[in-house]
Design a protein around this motif. Structure first.
Motif, PDB file in Angstrom:
ATOM      1  N   TYR A   1       0.855  -1.177   0.000  1.00 49.18           N
ATOM      2  CA  TYR A   1       0.000   0.000   0.000  1.00 49.18           C
ATOM      3  C   TYR A   1       0.895   1.232   0.000  1.00 49.18           C
ATOM      4  O   TYR A   1       2.003   1.199   0.549  1.00 49.18           O
ATOM      5  N   THR A   2       0.450   2.291  -0.643  1.00 49.03           N
ATOM      6  CA  THR A   2       1.212   3.542  -0.612  1.00 49.03           C
ATOM      7  C   THR A   2       0.274   4.687  -0.256  1.00 49.03           C
ATOM      8  O   THR A   2      -0.908   4.661  -0.600  1.00 49.03           O
ATOM      9  N   GLU A   3       0.796   5.658   0.442  1.00 53.88           N
ATOM     10  CA  GLU A   3      -0.031   6.800   0.837  1.00 53.88           C
ATOM     11  C   GLU A   3       0.840   8.047   0.886  1.00 53.88           C
ATOM     12  O   GLU A   3       2.028   7.970   1.205  1.00 53.88           O
ATOM     13  N   THR A   4       0.273   9.175   0.523  1.00 55.32           N
ATOM     14  CA  THR A   4       0.990  10.449   0.548  1.00 55.32           C
ATOM     15  C   THR A   4       0.139  11.492   1.255  1.00 55.32           C
ATOM     16  O   THR A   4      -1.034  11.672   0.923  1.00 55.32           O
TER      17      THR A   4
ATOM     18  N   MET B   1       9.176   5.831   5.096  1.00 60.31           N
ATOM     19  CA  MET B   1       8.612   7.172   5.050  1.00 60.31           C
ATOM     20  C   MET B   1       9.567   8.070   4.267  1.00 60.31           C
ATOM     21  O   MET B   1      10.774   8.021   4.473  1.00 60.31           O
ATOM     22  N   GLU B   2       9.014   8.863   3.375  1.00 60.34           N
ATOM     23  CA  GLU B   2       9.848   9.741   2.557  1.00 60.34           C
ATOM     24  C   GLU B   2       9.282  11.158   2.589  1.00 60.34           C
ATOM     25  O   GLU B   2       8.080  11.360   2.412  1.00 60.34           O
ATOM     26  N   VAL B   3      10.170  12.124   2.818  1.00 55.05           N
ATOM     27  CA  VAL B   3       9.772  13.528   2.755  1.00 55.05           C
ATOM     28  C   VAL B   3      10.216  14.056   1.397  1.00 55.05           C
ATOM     29  O   VAL B   3      11.388  13.921   1.030  1.00 55.05           O
ATOM     30  N   THR B   4       9.296  14.618   0.639  1.00 53.42           N
ATOM     31  CA  THR B   4       9.617  14.919  -0.749  1.00 53.42           C
ATOM     32  C   THR B   4       8.788  16.084  -1.297  1.00 53.42           C
ATOM     33  O   THR B   4       7.728  16.415  -0.768  1.00 53.42           O
ATOM     34  N   ASN B   5       9.303  16.687  -2.343  1.00 54.95           N
ATOM     35  CA  ASN B   5       8.537  17.708  -3.057  1.00 54.95           C
ATOM     36  C   ASN B   5       7.879  17.139  -4.309  1.00 54.95           C
ATOM     37  O   ASN B   5       7.180  17.843  -5.019  1.00 54.95           O
ATOM     38  N   THR B   6       8.138  15.865  -4.571  1.00 54.07           N
ATOM     39  CA  THR B   6       7.568  15.221  -5.745  1.00 54.07           C
ATOM     40  C   THR B   6       6.352  14.404  -5.322  1.00 54.07           C
ATOM     41  O   THR B   6       6.470  13.558  -4.423  1.00 54.07           O
ATOM     42  N   PHE B   7       5.248  14.644  -5.938  1.00 54.91           N
ATOM     43  CA  PHE B   7       4.042  13.909  -5.579  1.00 54.91           C
ATOM     44  C   PHE B   7       4.172  12.449  -6.004  1.00 54.91           C
ATOM     45  O   PHE B   7       4.475  12.148  -7.154  1.00 54.91           O
ATOM     46  N   ILE B   8       3.976  11.554  -5.055  1.00 57.41           N
ATOM     47  CA  ILE B   8       3.999  10.120  -5.359  1.00 57.41           C
ATOM     48  C   ILE B   8       2.558   9.633  -5.325  1.00 57.41           C
ATOM     49  O   ILE B   8       1.918   9.670  -4.281  1.00 57.41           O
ATOM     50  N   PRO B   9       2.026   9.202  -6.483  1.00 61.72           N
ATOM     51  CA  PRO B   9       0.623   8.761  -6.512  1.00 61.72           C
ATOM     52  C   PRO B   9       0.399   7.630  -5.517  1.00 61.72           C
ATOM     53  O   PRO B   9       1.312   6.848  -5.237  1.00 61.72           O
ATOM     54  N   THR B  10      -0.806   7.551  -4.991  1.00 63.85           N
ATOM     55  CA  THR B  10      -1.075   6.584  -3.926  1.00 63.85           C
ATOM     56  C   THR B  10      -1.923   5.437  -4.449  1.00 63.85           C
ATOM     57  O   THR B  10      -2.500   5.502  -5.536  1.00 63.85           O
ATOM     58  N   PHE B  11      -1.996   4.400  -3.652  1.00 58.29           N
ATOM     59  CA  PHE B  11      -2.745   3.201  -4.027  1.00 58.29           C
ATOM     60  C   PHE B  11      -4.141   3.561  -4.531  1.00 58.29           C
ATOM     61  O   PHE B  11      -4.570   3.107  -5.592  1.00 58.29           O
ATOM     62  N   TRP B  12      -4.853   4.396  -3.783  1.00 57.14           N
ATOM     63  CA  TRP B  12      -6.237   4.705  -4.167  1.00 57.14           C
ATOM     64  C   TRP B  12      -6.342   5.850  -5.153  1.00 57.14           C
ATOM     65  O   TRP B  12      -7.278   5.885  -5.957  1.00 57.14           O
ATOM     66  N   SER B  13      -5.410   6.809  -5.091  1.00 60.67           N
ATOM     67  CA  SER B  13      -5.508   7.923  -6.050  1.00 60.67           C
ATOM     68  C   SER B  13      -5.279   7.399  -7.462  1.00 60.67           C
ATOM     69  O   SER B  13      -5.874   7.883  -8.425  1.00 60.67           O
ATOM     70  N   LYS B  14      -4.432   6.352  -7.585  1.00 62.55           N
ATOM     71  CA  LYS B  14      -4.208   5.762  -8.906  1.00 62.55           C
ATOM     72  C   LYS B  14      -5.492   5.150  -9.452  1.00 62.55           C
ATOM     73  O   LYS B  14      -5.663   5.025 -10.657  1.00 62.55           O
ATOM     74  N   GLN B  15      -6.391   4.764  -8.561  1.00 69.36           N
ATOM     75  CA  GLN B  15      -7.635   4.134  -9.011  1.00 69.36           C
ATOM     76  C   GLN B  15      -8.790   5.118  -9.103  1.00 69.36           C
ATOM     77  O   GLN B  15      -9.938   4.724  -9.281  1.00 69.36           O
ATOM     78  N   GLY B  16      -8.468   6.393  -8.937  1.00 68.56           N
ATOM     79  CA  GLY B  16      -9.492   7.408  -9.181  1.00 68.56           C
ATOM     80  C   GLY B  16     -10.118   8.016  -7.944  1.00 68.56           C
ATOM     81  O   GLY B  16     -11.000   8.870  -8.052  1.00 68.56           O
ATOM     82  N   PHE B  17      -9.691   7.581  -6.756  1.00 73.83           N
ATOM     83  CA  PHE B  17     -10.208   8.230  -5.556  1.00 73.83           C
ATOM     84  C   PHE B  17      -9.499   9.571  -5.384  1.00 73.83           C
ATOM     85  O   PHE B  17      -8.346   9.736  -5.780  1.00 73.83           O
ATOM     86  N   ASN B  18     -10.194  10.501  -4.788  1.00 78.35           N
ATOM     87  CA  ASN B  18      -9.618  11.823  -4.557  1.00 78.35           C
ATOM     88  C   ASN B  18      -8.384  11.688  -3.682  1.00 78.35           C
ATOM     89  O   ASN B  18      -8.399  10.992  -2.666  1.00 78.35           O
ATOM     90  N   TRP B  19      -7.294  12.387  -4.077  1.00 82.24           N
ATOM     91  CA  TRP B  19      -6.056  12.236  -3.331  1.00 82.24           C
ATOM     92  C   TRP B  19      -6.120  12.918  -1.954  1.00 82.24           C
ATOM     93  O   TRP B  19      -5.810  12.301  -0.944  1.00 82.24           O
ATOM     94  N   PHE B  20      -6.530  14.172  -1.898  1.00 79.16           N
ATOM     95  CA  PHE B  20      -6.439  14.925  -0.646  1.00 79.16           C
ATOM     96  C   PHE B  20      -7.283  14.261   0.444  1.00 79.16           C
ATOM     97  O   PHE B  20      -6.843  14.090   1.569  1.00 79.16           O
ATOM     98  N   ALA B  21      -8.523  13.889   0.066  1.00 75.83           N
ATOM     99  CA  ALA B  21      -9.406  13.118   0.951  1.00 75.83           C
ATOM    100  C   ALA B  21      -9.473  13.675   2.369  1.00 75.83           C
ATOM    101  O   ALA B  21      -9.457  12.930   3.348  1.00 75.83           O
ATOM    102  N   GLY B  22      -9.532  15.000   2.470  1.00 77.77           N
ATOM    103  CA  GLY B  22      -9.637  15.623   3.783  1.00 77.77           C
ATOM    104  C   GLY B  22     -11.054  15.528   4.305  1.00 77.77           C
ATOM    105  O   GLY B  22     -12.001  15.321   3.555  1.00 77.77           O
ATOM    106  N   ILE B  23     -11.190  15.653   5.620  1.00 82.59           N
ATOM    107  CA  ILE B  23     -12.537  15.697   6.180  1.00 82.59           C
ATOM    108  C   ILE B  23     -12.675  16.925   7.052  1.00 82.59           C
ATOM    109  O   ILE B  23     -11.703  17.618   7.307  1.00 82.59           O
TER     110      ILE B  23
END
Lengths: 262, 220
Positions: free
Chosen positions: A188-191, A240-262
């Motif tokens: 699983y990956t998450e950003t 864990m990686e701290v980065t300025n490059t966006f790394i797509p996540t498991f679910w964002s790659k499948q079309g779920f919203n990346w930010f997913a804030g509540i």
């Protein structure tokens, strides 16, 4: 319709609709007779037949994902970095917490705590890996907050672990970077955006209700943030990686919203 | 008092001006997309065990598509809806066509409708029930936008969510709002089909009317 006790969008309820193939068997066979390769053909027919729905065509997906990226920006803009999520009392805590992953609970592969390490990468000064023992010795913060799933269910959980912002400072991470990315034992990956990583209610959790987290819920280390949907809270973290490059996540790659804030 | 009927500036235009028609149909499309994608989202975690929406009437193959459509159509509804409300308030259309609403008239209209005596030759004036429905659905949609934002961002707007009774309560309110809008749509579409010239008017604009036409019933 019979439903499993824990319905999940993360577990496809249906595969490719086989009836489409059945209904169009004649067509497929007919074209076969014209001497085309069976494999190519079936695949092509399948693509066409299931492509009727407007949602998953390439054009539509590229459009809808552009809007989703715009929604990421909107969410970043309205995010209140110092606004605390409501917290709850101990007697409201659900025990055990509710399981969710992109597979069933029986398929969880436990992580060996003794050999486990947290690897660090990217814009971090001290990249020495951490053992579970070292992480357990860090100051703990308790978080009794509501977990809200993108599906619509929720429960109150009691998590403990080191504050992520403090941990980032301890390892000399560049907190002006844009993202903190995670890799997990189950691939699983998450950003997270940095603002969320630094939110006072974002922790690297090691305990649930005072006891070490059990295998299905992310032993030995998982993310728990009060300001994101459930699926953003990566379990079984290994890197864990701290980065300025966006790394797509498991679910964002499948079309779920990346930010997913509540 | 006779002055009150004096026509000061006559503005002649179609019953439904072009801009209004465009906004109406954009609204309709956005609302239908929101309802169908909302059903898709609902199906993944139902509020009522007995209620699942058939896949055939939902929008999106997978859950993420339902979410994508919902969070796209919401912008169309909000932007277009804001223009629609601004237009209706600014031009006085709402005041002219939807106000006042007298309870006595509402009751009388319901009675006429139930006894099949309701006149609908004149589509330029709304009866009291229509006024109630149109004002009502606009208020419900505004509330639906509010509960929608609260559901989307229950922590950022945690104060308002707490006021309404928590996250699951807001989910329920959002569902009830949907039910009310669907109820309106059923009645609205059924009645439009019964008097097809109303649909024609919303497409082509309908008869030429005068903004300043005095109301038939002066206040006593």
């Amino acid at each position: 319709m019979a439903r499993s006790p824990s319905p999940s969008i993360f577990r496809p309820k249906q595969g490719v609709d086989q009836s489409l193939i059945e209904d169009n068997k004649k067509l497929v066979q007919d074209i076969n007779r014209r001497g085309l390769l069976r494999g190519t053909l079936s695949l092509g027919a399948l693509t066409m037949l299931t492509g009727c729905n407007v949602s998953d065509t390439d054009t539509m997906q590229s459009f809808l994902r552009t809007i989703s990226a715009f929604n990421d920006k909107v969410q970043e803009a309205i995010f209140r970095p110092n606004h605390l999520a409501p917290t709850y009392s101990v007697d409201q805590v659900a025990k055990p917490p509710r399981f969710n992953a992109y597979y069933d609970v029986e398929d969880v592969k436990p992580v060996d705590g003794a050999s486990w390490k947290l690897e660090l990468a990217g814009l971090i000064q001290d990249k020495r890996p951490w053992t579970a023992q070292q992480i357990y010795q860090l100051p703990e913060q308790e978080l009794i907050v509501r977990h809200i799933c993108v599906e619509g269910w929720d429960y109150i959980g009691q998590w403990e672990g080191v504050n992520l912002g403090q941990f980032l400072k301890r390892i000399g991470a560049d907190t002006t970077a844009k993202y903190v990315s995670f890799k997990c034992a189950d691939d699983y990956t998450e950003t997270l955006d940095m603002a969320t990583a630094l939110h006072p209610q974002t922790i690297l959790a090691t305990k649930y209700a005072h006891d070490p987290i059990t295998d299905p819920f992310g032993f030995p280390l998982r993310l728990r943030t009060a300001t994101k949907l459930g699926f953003k809270n990566a379990k079984w973290i290994t890197a864990m990686e701290v980065t300025n490059t966006f790394i797509p996540t498991f679910w964002s790659k499948q079309g779920f919203n990346w930010f997913a804030g509540i | 008092m006779s002055d009150s009927f004096t026509v000061k500036s006559t503005r002649r235009h179609r019953l439904h001006p072009a801009g209004l028609r465009a906004m109406h149909w954009i609204n309709a499309l956005a609302m239908i997309a929101l309802i169908m994608s909302g059903w898709k989202i609902y199906n993944d975690e139902v509020l009522f065990g007995w209620l699942h929406f058939p896949e055939a009437v939902t929008l999106g193959v997978w859950a993420q598509h339902g979410l994508q459509w919902h969070f796209f159509a919401m912008w169309i509804l909000m932007v277009n809806g804001a223009f629609y409300l601004a237009y209706g308030l600014w031009t006085g259309r709402f005041r002219r066509k939807l106000l006042p609403i007298w309870p006595r008239e509402v009751i009388a209209t319901v009675r006429e409708a139930l006894t099949f005596k309701l006149a609908h030759d004149d589509i330029t004036h709304y009866n009291a029930v229509q006024k109630v429905l149109y004002v009502g659905v606009m208020l419900v949609i505004v509330l639906q936008v509010v509960t929608g934002w609260l559901l989307w961002k229950p922590i950022q707007f945690s104060e308002a969510v707490a006021l309404l009774g928590g996250f699951q309560a807001v989910r329920l309110f959002h569902f009830i709002g949907m039910a009310a809008i669907v109820g309106f749509l059923v009645v609205h579409v059924a009645l439009a089909l019964l008097v097809p010239k109303t649909i024609g008017a919303m497409v082509t604009g309908g008869p030429i009317v005068d903004d300043a036409t005095p109301e038939a019933v002066p206040a006593e």
